[in-house]
Motif scaffolding. Structure first.
Motif, PDB file in Angstrom:
ATOM      1  N   SER A 228      -1.271  -6.692 -19.435  1.00 39.88           N
ATOM      2  CA  SER A 228       0.047  -6.716 -19.079  1.00 39.88           C
ATOM      3  C   SER A 228       0.774  -8.104 -19.766  1.00 39.88           C
TER       4      SER A 228
ATOM      5  N   ASN B 264       0.181   5.926 -10.135  1.00 44.12           N
ATOM      6  CA  ASN B 264       0.637   4.644 -10.810  1.00 44.12           C
ATOM      7  C   ASN B 264      -0.200   4.912 -12.159  1.00 44.12           C
TER       8      ASN B 264
ATOM      9  N   GLY C 269      -2.695  -3.847 -17.011  1.00 44.41           N
ATOM     10  CA  GLY C 269      -3.808  -3.648 -16.123  1.00 44.41           C
ATOM     11  C   GLY C 269      -5.049  -3.312 -17.313  1.00 44.41           C
TER      12      GLY C 269
ATOM     13  N   GLY D  48      -3.902  -8.787 -10.784  1.00 42.85           N
ATOM     14  CA  GLY D  48      -3.089  -8.179  -9.957  1.00 42.85           C
ATOM     15  C   GLY D  48      -3.981  -8.392  -8.493  1.00 42.85           C
TER      16      GLY D  48
ATOM     17  N   PHE E 297       1.725   0.911  -6.483  1.00 40.73           N
ATOM     18  CA  PHE E 297       1.568  -0.488  -6.912  1.00 40.73           C
ATOM     19  C   PHE E 297       2.632  -0.796  -8.023  1.00 40.73           C
ATOM     20  N   GLN E 298       3.256   0.357  -8.616  1.00 44.26           N
ATOM     21  CA  GLN E 298       4.413   0.211  -9.700  1.00 44.26           C
ATOM     22  C   GLN E 298       5.433  -0.500  -9.044  1.00 44.26           C
TER      23      GLN E 298
ATOM     24  N   GLN F  19       4.344  -4.476  -9.494  1.00 47.46           N
ATOM     25  CA  GLN F  19       3.304  -4.820 -10.357  1.00 47.46           C
ATOM     26  C   GLN F  19       3.928  -6.027 -11.349  1.00 47.46           C
TER      27      GLN F  19
END
Length: 411
Positions: free
Chosen positions: A37, A67, A99, A151, A366-367, A370
């Motif tokens: 990321s 996701n 990720g 994360g 999660f999006q 994130q």
């Protein structure tokens, strides 16, 4: 008859001589980004469509989409690779994926749990090499692996703070993954020495495959590989204006007003967790440098540079000064109340049932959260300055730092 024999002999002699062939046109040069990321541009906005494992370009699929959708690799037009000044580079390819883990270099992301539906990053690299001469590769790998992920680390420490702020030590915290601890994070909560060792070995194996592949497919076998580490989005301590609210600090039971103040500023975390977070980010720096040094010994003819960006956000981290998050180079923690697309910017006045619902949205979708604690577009512009210097330095290691006046220096 004699004439025909002499003509045939002449033709035979001509065919035995190799005739000159036109020189092939040089391939256009390219810079490529691989990894996770911090390289893809998570948090920097302007995300571009991403081609999935089936060859279909995926644009934004909606907040409630799985996701695993390729779009959520979040490849930003503001990523450092695309902002850097890179002399001699004609085209740039961001192949990193938010990720991303070492396993994703050699296998599709969909082959593992919580992976995204994109082809193996080295397969994507091979496709670029078919049309381009790869001169520069930016690699950001290490924060996500089989032992821990960035994360999960961020979620763990932020959730502990929020749980501590809104519920009593004797109360049940209704969270999808079960009760949440309310004590500050320790270094071992984030990653143990054994986990760092396992993550280092895993990353070495993945990058070894990268260097082997590059040496096979690069048109002229001349390329520089820059190993970038990570910068912590939070300071060593918060500005005093974030220490207390409503007469309560974070070392007692229940401090909702302070919880709301820190969330609004982008730093919902115990002050006591900050040192553990910096030990974690320093550990990631050691991991990345060890990977570079290990492989430099194995590939002595390869041009490998370690880029230390641990201090690239000094003086501009979340809650380092009053006015956060507007004056920070990292994105604040931001959640949604359901996959609505509307970020919750204030928790003031919300009860623990609302907090539970909002926190659970991050788990289910999660999006929606994130982007939290990643470099902003301005942060990526700073990292681009660091990359520009790393692309041309004669040194094997480069430290990129932000000075008190905002200047970016390298040494």
């Amino acid at each position: 008859m004699l004439r025909r024999i002499l003509l045939a002999a002449a033709l035979a002699a001509t065919s035995a001589v190799a005739l000159p062939t036109p020189a092939s046109a040089a391939l256009p040069t390219a810079a490529v980004a691989l990894g996770d990321s911090f390289i893809s541009g998570e948090g920097a906005g302007s995300y571009q469509p991403v081609t999935d494992v089936n060859g279909v370009a995926q644009a934004f699929p909606g907040w409630s989409a799985p996701n695993s959708n390729a779009f959520f690799c979040h490849r930003s037009a503001n990523a450092s690779l695309l902002q850097a000044s890179l002399a001699g580079i004609q085209d740039r390819y961001n192949l990193a994926c938010s990720g991303g883990r070492p396993a994703d270099f050699t296998a599709p992301g969909s082959a593992r749990d919580k992976g995204r539906a994109v082809a193996a990053q080295l397969d994507q690299l091979r496709a670029v090499a078919q049309t381009h001469d790869i001169d520069l590769v930016l690699v950001g790998l290490g924060s996500n692996n089989s032992s821990f992920t960035f994360g999960d680390v961020a979620e763990k420490c932020a959730n502990r703070f929020i749980a501590d702020a809104w519920t009593g030590w004797w109360e049940f915290w209704a969270y999808l993954n079960g009760p949440v601890e309310q004590s500050p994070c320790t270094a071992d909560d984030l990653a143990t020495a054994a986990q760092f060792a396992a993550a280092t070995a895993e990353t070495v194996n993945a990058v070894r495959q990268l260097l082997t592949t590059l040496n096979q497919v690069d048109a002229d076998h001349q390329h520089r590989v820059v190993f970038q580490d990570y910068t912590n989005p939070l300071p060593f301590d918060l500005d005093p204006s974030y220490w207390e609210a409503d007469g309560r600090q974070d070392d007692r039971d229940k401090f909702r007003e302070l919880g709301a103040v820190r969330y609004a500023a982008g730093c919902p975390i115990h002050r006591a967790s900050l040192s553990a977070g910096h030990l974690f980010s320093q550990g990631l720096g050691t991991l990345v440098q060890t990977v570079r040094n290990t492989l430099a010994a194995e590939f002595p003819n390869d041009d490998l540079v370690f880029l230390d960006v641990q201090h690239a956000f000094d003086g501009a981290r979340l809650c380092e000064h009053p006015g956060s998050p507007a004056n920070a180079l990292a994105t604040p923690i931001r959640l949604q109340d359901g996959p609505s697309g509307t970020f919750v910017t204030s928790l003031s006045g919300k009860d623990k049932i609302a907090i539970q619902r909002i926190a659970n949205t991050c788990v289910s979708y999660f999006q929606t959260c994130q982007e939290s604690w990643h470099p902003t577009a301005a942060g990526q512009a700073v990292l681009a300055q660091c990359l520009s210097a790393a692309a041309t330095t004669p040194a094997r290691a480069l430290t990129c730092s932000r000075q008190p006046d905002g200047r970016i220096t390298t040494a």
